[in-house]
Design a protein around this motif. Structure first.
Motif, mmCIF file in Angstrom:
data_model
loop_
_atom_site.group_PDB
_atom_site.id
_atom_site.type_symbol
_atom_site.label_atom_id
_atom_site.label_comp_id
_atom_site.label_asym_id
_atom_site.label_seq_id
_atom_site.Cartn_x
_atom_site.Cartn_y
_atom_site.Cartn_z
ATOM 1 N N PRO A 23 4.937 7.374 -11.632
ATOM 2 C CA PRO A 23 5.062 5.937 -11.892
ATOM 3 C C PRO A 23 6.425 5.334 -11.596
ATOM 4 O O PRO A 23 6.537 4.126 -11.418
ATOM 5 C CB PRO A 23 4.728 5.818 -13.386
ATOM 6 N N GLY A 24 7.483 6.126 -11.536
ATOM 7 C CA GLY A 24 8.805 5.571 -11.253
ATOM 8 C C GLY A 24 9.116 5.456 -9.775
ATOM 9 O O GLY A 24 10.188 4.983 -9.399
ATOM 10 N N SER A 25 8.207 5.852 -8.921
ATOM 11 C CA SER A 25 8.467 5.869 -7.479
ATOM 12 C C SER A 25 8.432 4.460 -6.896
ATOM 13 O O SER A 25 7.579 3.648 -7.250
ATOM 14 C CB SER A 25 7.448 6.749 -6.757
ATOM 15 N N ARG A 26 9.360 4.198 -5.984
ATOM 16 C CA ARG A 26 9.459 2.882 -5.359
ATOM 17 C C ARG A 26 9.752 3.050 -3.873
ATOM 18 O O ARG A 26 10.339 4.043 -3.448
ATOM 19 C CB ARG A 26 10.590 2.052 -5.986
ATOM 20 N N VAL A 27 9.364 2.053 -3.091
ATOM 21 C CA VAL A 27 9.742 1.993 -1.683
ATOM 22 C C VAL A 27 10.368 0.633 -1.418
ATOM 23 O O VAL A 27 10.130 -0.328 -2.144
ATOM 24 C CB VAL A 27 8.539 2.218 -0.738
ATOM 25 N N THR A 28 11.175 0.564 -0.373
ATOM 26 C CA THR A 28 11.837 -0.683 -0.014
ATOM 27 C C THR A 28 11.042 -1.411 1.071
ATOM 28 O O THR A 28 10.124 -0.851 1.683
ATOM 29 C CB THR A 28 13.253 -0.432 0.537
ATOM 30 N N GLU A 29 11.430 -2.630 1.327
ATOM 31 C CA GLU A 29 10.991 -3.319 2.525
ATOM 32 C C GLU A 29 11.790 -2.773 3.703
ATOM 33 O O GLU A 29 12.876 -2.200 3.526
ATOM 34 C CB GLU A 29 11.229 -4.825 2.389
ATOM 35 N N PRO A 30 11.326 -2.930 4.944
ATOM 36 C CA PRO A 30 12.154 -2.557 6.093
ATOM 37 C C PRO A 30 13.497 -3.269 6.039
ATOM 38 O O PRO A 30 13.592 -4.443 5.722
ATOM 39 C CB PRO A 30 11.308 -3.031 7.285
ATOM 40 N N GLY A 31 14.552 -2.514 6.307
ATOM 41 C CA GLY A 31 15.903 -3.054 6.229
ATOM 42 C C GLY A 31 16.519 -2.960 4.852
ATOM 43 O O GLY A 31 17.691 -3.310 4.675
ATOM 44 N N GLY A 32 15.781 -2.453 3.878
ATOM 45 C CA GLY A 32 16.269 -2.410 2.501
ATOM 46 C C GLY A 32 17.426 -1.469 2.275
ATOM 47 O O GLY A 32 18.155 -1.598 1.286
ATOM 48 N N TRP A 33 17.619 -0.505 3.169
ATOM 49 C CA TRP A 33 18.738 0.425 3.053
ATOM 50 C C TRP A 33 19.832 0.132 4.073
ATOM 51 O O TRP A 33 20.746 0.932 4.256
ATOM 52 C CB TRP A 33 18.260 1.872 3.223
ATOM 53 N N GLY A 34 19.747 -0.985 4.723
ATOM 54 C CA GLY A 34 20.756 -1.342 5.712
ATOM 55 C C GLY A 34 20.156 -1.402 7.099
ATOM 56 O O GLY A 34 19.022 -0.962 7.331
ATOM 57 N N PRO A 35 20.921 -1.933 8.052
ATOM 58 C CA PRO A 35 20.370 -2.199 9.371
ATOM 59 C C PRO A 35 19.967 -0.969 10.169
ATOM 60 O O PRO A 35 19.080 -1.038 11.011
ATOM 61 C CB PRO A 35 21.502 -2.963 10.077
ATOM 62 N N TRP A 36 20.600 0.176 9.905
ATOM 63 C CA TRP A 36 20.298 1.356 10.723
ATOM 64 C C TRP A 36 19.628 2.480 9.970
ATOM 65 O O TRP A 36 18.846 3.245 10.544
ATOM 66 C CB TRP A 36 21.567 1.838 11.435
ATOM 67 N N VAL A 37 19.870 2.614 8.685
ATOM 68 C CA VAL A 37 19.083 3.578 7.922
ATOM 69 C C VAL A 37 17.674 3.019 7.710
ATOM 70 O O VAL A 37 16.705 3.747 7.617
ATOM 71 C CB VAL A 37 19.773 3.898 6.583
ATOM 72 N N ARG A 63 0.835 -1.203 0.000
ATOM 73 C CA ARG A 63 0.000 0.000 0.000
ATOM 74 C C ARG A 63 0.871 1.254 0.000
ATOM 75 O O ARG A 63 0.558 2.241 -0.670
ATOM 76 C CB ARG A 63 -0.916 0.004 1.232
ATOM 77 N N LEU A 64 1.974 1.211 0.736
ATOM 78 C CA LEU A 64 2.871 2.361 0.761
ATOM 79 C C LEU A 64 3.454 2.620 -0.621
ATOM 80 O O LEU A 64 3.589 3.772 -1.051
ATOM 81 C CB LEU A 64 3.989 2.128 1.777
ATOM 82 N N GLY A 65 3.788 1.553 -1.348
ATOM 83 C CA GLY A 65 4.296 1.700 -2.701
ATOM 84 C C GLY A 65 3.258 2.308 -3.635
ATOM 85 O O GLY A 65 3.592 3.120 -4.504
ATOM 86 N N GLU A 66 2.008 1.925 -3.445
ATOM 87 C CA GLU A 66 0.935 2.511 -4.258
ATOM 88 C C GLU A 66 0.803 4.002 -3.982
ATOM 89 O O GLU A 66 0.637 4.813 -4.908
ATOM 90 C CB GLU A 66 -0.385 1.801 -3.954
ATOM 91 N N LEU A 67 0.915 4.368 -2.711
ATOM 92 C CA LEU A 67 0.832 5.780 -2.351
ATOM 93 C C LEU A 67 2.035 6.551 -2.890
ATOM 94 O O LEU A 67 1.909 7.710 -3.305
ATOM 95 C CB LEU A 67 0.747 5.919 -0.829
ATOM 96 N N ALA A 68 3.213 5.903 -2.931
ATOM 97 C CA ALA A 68 4.400 6.547 -3.494
ATOM 98 C C ALA A 68 4.184 6.893 -4.960
ATOM 99 O O ALA A 68 4.566 7.975 -5.418
ATOM 100 C CB ALA A 68 5.617 5.638 -3.329
ATOM 101 N N VAL A 69 3.567 5.986 -5.689
ATOM 102 C CA VAL A 69 3.277 6.235 -7.108
ATOM 103 C C VAL A 69 2.262 7.362 -7.244
ATOM 104 O O VAL A 69 2.393 8.242 -8.113
ATOM 105 C CB VAL A 69 2.770 4.946 -7.785
ATOM 106 N N GLU A 70 1.264 7.369 -6.375
ATOM 107 C CA GLU A 70 0.263 8.437 -6.424
ATOM 108 C C GLU A 70 0.901 9.802 -6.146
ATOM 109 O O GLU A 70 0.554 10.804 -6.781
ATOM 110 C CB GLU A 70 -0.826 8.171 -5.383
ATOM 111 N N ALA A 71 1.841 9.842 -5.216
ATOM 112 C CA ALA A 71 2.439 11.118 -4.824
ATOM 113 C C ALA A 71 3.588 11.535 -5.723
ATOM 114 O O ALA A 71 3.781 12.724 -5.985
ATOM 115 C CB ALA A 71 2.937 11.028 -3.373
#
Length: 277
Positions: A66-80, A55-63
């Motif tokens: 179409p090229g907007s993406r989100v990661t899963e938790p931990g996708g940018w590393g353990p602390w970011v 759902r967050l990814g869908e909202l990213a595209v809306e905001a």
């Protein structure tokens, strides 16, 4: 056109409809009102697992398109952790995940004077775990339907004395780094010495902020921020710059760099003691 406060509040209102998101906090220079037209806008998405990234990814595209993406938790590393880099109405907007349970754990540790710097790509000093409550302390809440973040923010805005004491006590490492750097002079190991000086400067900057009971949550600009603190050693920033400017393969220049740093460590120690009195 830059996003207005009303625009950000409206976006935050949409974000909290995503299952798992409990609140949204404006961070970075925009929260401090020191931003420039080129500054990114950082939105902390405080969540409690599980986070509905579909759902967050869908909202990213809306905001953001179409090229907007989100990661899963931990996708940018353990602390970011994770999030998304979006372009919203020609404005760079970063969504950054923050696990509320982890924020609370880090705050509990900070209250006891327990902290560590954690390995994370893009953070050469490491991510201090106390940056999690620090971010909330200096941020501006945009959405918090249950009031949970506001309650926690009131607590974390009071910098804990045990953490201040621990950060100042951590200056032992800066002194230790001076000795290590000196041993590398005869080898002309400028890279190693530069690394020692970088960490030394970071340790000193955090000690000064701790003594001043102010949160330091980012390596970028840390030396300048430390030098601007009331009670910091005179010329702190310019002297750090002078130490790094002297780093090359000449043993005399390397010794000069280390001598400058050694004096700063001594003066930082004295300054912190005065600030904590």
């Amino acid at each position: 056109m830059a996003l207005s406060d009303a625009d950000l509040t409206a976006l935050a209102g949409r974000l909290i409809t995503v299952p798992g998101v409990i609140g949204v906090v404006l961070g970075g220079s925009r929260a401090r009102r020191t931003h420039t037209p080129d500054s990114d806008t950082d939105l902390g998405l405080y969540y409690r697992a599980p986070l509905d990234t579909v759902r967050l990814g869908e909202l990213a595209v809306e905001a953001g398109g179409p090229g907007s993406r989100v990661t899963e938790p931990g996708g940018w590393g353990p602390w970011v952790d994770g999030g998304g880099w979006l372009n919203v109405s020609d404005n760079a907007v970063d969504w950054i995940y923050r696990d509320v349970a982890r924020v609370q754990r880090c705050w509990s540790d900070a209250e006891k004077g327990v902290y560590a710097f954690h390995v994370q790509a893009g953070h050469p000093l490491g991510v201090p775990d106390f940056s999690y409550p620090g971010e909330l302390a200096v941020g501006r809440i945009l959405a918090d339907p249950t009031g949970e973040l506001a309650t926690l923010q009131r607590r974390v805005r009071i910098f804990p004395r045990p953490l201040a004491d621990a950060l100042v006590a951590g200056l032992w490492e800066a002194d230790f780094l001076i000795g290590l750097a000196r041993k590398a002079v005869t080898r002309g190991d400028s890279a190693y010495i530069a690394g020692c000086l970088f960490r030394l400067a970071g340790v000193c900057a955090h000690a000064l902020h701790g003594a001043a009971r102010q949160w330091l949550i980012n390596e970028k600009g840390a030396v300048a921020a430390a030098g601007a603190l009331p009670g910091a050693p005179d010329g702190f920033r310019s002297r750090v710059d002078a130490a790094f400017a002297a780093v090359n393969n000449d043993p005399m220049h390397l010794t000069l760099a280390i001598d400058i740093a050694a004096d700063l460590v001594l003066e930082t120690t004295d300054a912190c003691a005065m600030m904590l009195r």
